[in-house]
Design a protein around this motif. Structure first.
Motif, mmCIF file in Angstrom:
data_model
loop_
_atom_site.group_PDB
_atom_site.id
_atom_site.type_symbol
_atom_site.label_atom_id
_atom_site.label_comp_id
_atom_site.label_asym_id
_atom_site.label_seq_id
_atom_site.Cartn_x
_atom_site.Cartn_y
_atom_site.Cartn_z
ATOM 1 N N PHE A 5 -14.136 17.915 33.050
ATOM 2 C CA PHE A 5 -14.114 18.369 31.664
ATOM 3 C C PHE A 5 -15.523 18.426 31.076
ATOM 4 N N GLU A 6 -16.348 17.448 31.443
ATOM 5 C CA GLU A 6 -17.727 17.405 30.963
ATOM 6 C C GLU A 6 -18.522 18.634 31.413
ATOM 7 N N GLN A 7 -18.195 19.129 32.588
ATOM 8 C CA GLN A 7 -18.956 20.249 33.142
ATOM 9 C C GLN A 7 -18.273 21.588 32.948
ATOM 10 N N LEU A 8 -17.074 21.528 32.366
ATOM 11 C CA LEU A 8 -16.259 22.731 32.261
ATOM 12 C C LEU A 8 -16.904 23.825 31.396
ATOM 13 N N ASP A 9 -17.534 23.420 30.291
ATOM 14 C CA ASP A 9 -18.124 24.440 29.412
ATOM 15 C C ASP A 9 -19.231 25.212 30.133
ATOM 16 N N ARG A 10 -20.007 24.486 30.942
ATOM 17 C CA ARG A 10 -21.065 25.142 31.698
ATOM 18 C C ARG A 10 -20.468 26.065 32.767
ATOM 19 N N PHE A 11 -19.403 25.589 33.371
ATOM 20 C CA PHE A 11 -18.722 26.371 34.397
ATOM 21 C C PHE A 11 -18.192 27.681 33.806
ATOM 22 N N VAL A 12 -17.583 27.567 32.624
ATOM 23 C CA VAL A 12 -17.037 28.738 31.937
ATOM 24 C C VAL A 12 -18.162 29.694 31.534
ATOM 25 N N GLU A 13 -19.261 29.130 31.025
ATOM 26 C CA GLU A 13 -20.397 29.966 30.613
ATOM 27 C C GLU A 13 -20.950 30.766 31.787
ATOM 28 N N MET A 14 -21.057 30.109 32.931
ATOM 29 C CA MET A 14 -21.559 30.799 34.125
ATOM 30 C C MET A 14 -20.601 31.897 34.550
ATOM 31 N N THR A 15 -19.300 31.590 34.489
ATOM 32 C CA THR A 15 -18.297 32.582 34.853
ATOM 33 C C THR A 15 -18.400 33.804 33.944
ATOM 34 N N LEU A 16 -18.537 33.556 32.648
ATOM 35 C CA LEU A 16 -18.638 34.649 31.684
ATOM 36 C C LEU A 16 -19.924 35.444 31.873
ATOM 37 N N ALA A 17 -20.972 34.775 32.339
ATOM 38 C CA ALA A 17 -22.257 35.432 32.546
ATOM 39 C C ALA A 17 -22.287 36.203 33.867
ATOM 40 N N GLY A 18 -21.177 36.151 34.599
ATOM 41 C CA GLY A 18 -21.094 36.870 35.855
ATOM 42 C C GLY A 18 -21.775 36.171 37.007
ATOM 43 N N LYS A 19 -22.101 34.887 36.793
ATOM 44 C CA LYS A 19 -22.719 34.118 37.870
ATOM 45 C C LYS A 19 -21.641 33.478 38.740
ATOM 46 N N ASN A 20 -22.039 33.076 39.920
ATOM 47 C CA ASN A 20 -21.095 32.451 40.838
ATOM 48 C C ASN A 20 -20.965 30.967 40.521
#
Ligand SMILES: [Zn+2]
Length: 78
Positions: free
Chosen positions: A30-45
């Motif tokens: 959960f702590e890392q989820l926002d970063r994970f989502v941001e990367m996904t939205l940015a089209g990063k792997n």
């Protein structure tokens, strides 16, 4: 005078060492989820950059739903 809180440091190191390296819990996910989502939205792997989060999402339905909800919300806002 600045002093280093060794007890705090020791607890941190202990936590790092005793956590299984191939697995994270819901709190950590959960702590890392926002970063994970941001990367996904940015089209990063995100899965490649944060494999432990990806791994947890595949195994944990609650976090997977949290991830999808967050992703949908941010997409709607964009
Ligand atoms: Zn979870």
């Amino acid at each position: 005078m600045m002093t280093l809180d060794l007890d705090t440091l020791k607890r941190m190191v202990h936590g790092i060492i005793t956590t299984r390296p191939d697995e994270i819990g819901c709190d950590e996910c959960f702590e890392q989820l926002d970063r994970f989502v941001e990367m996904t939205l940015a089209g990063k792997n995100a899965a490649e950059a944060m494999p432990l989060v990806q791994d947890h999402l595949e195994r944990c339905r609650a976090c997977r739903e949290e991830f999808e909800a967050l992703l949908a919300t941010l997409r709607a806002l964009d």
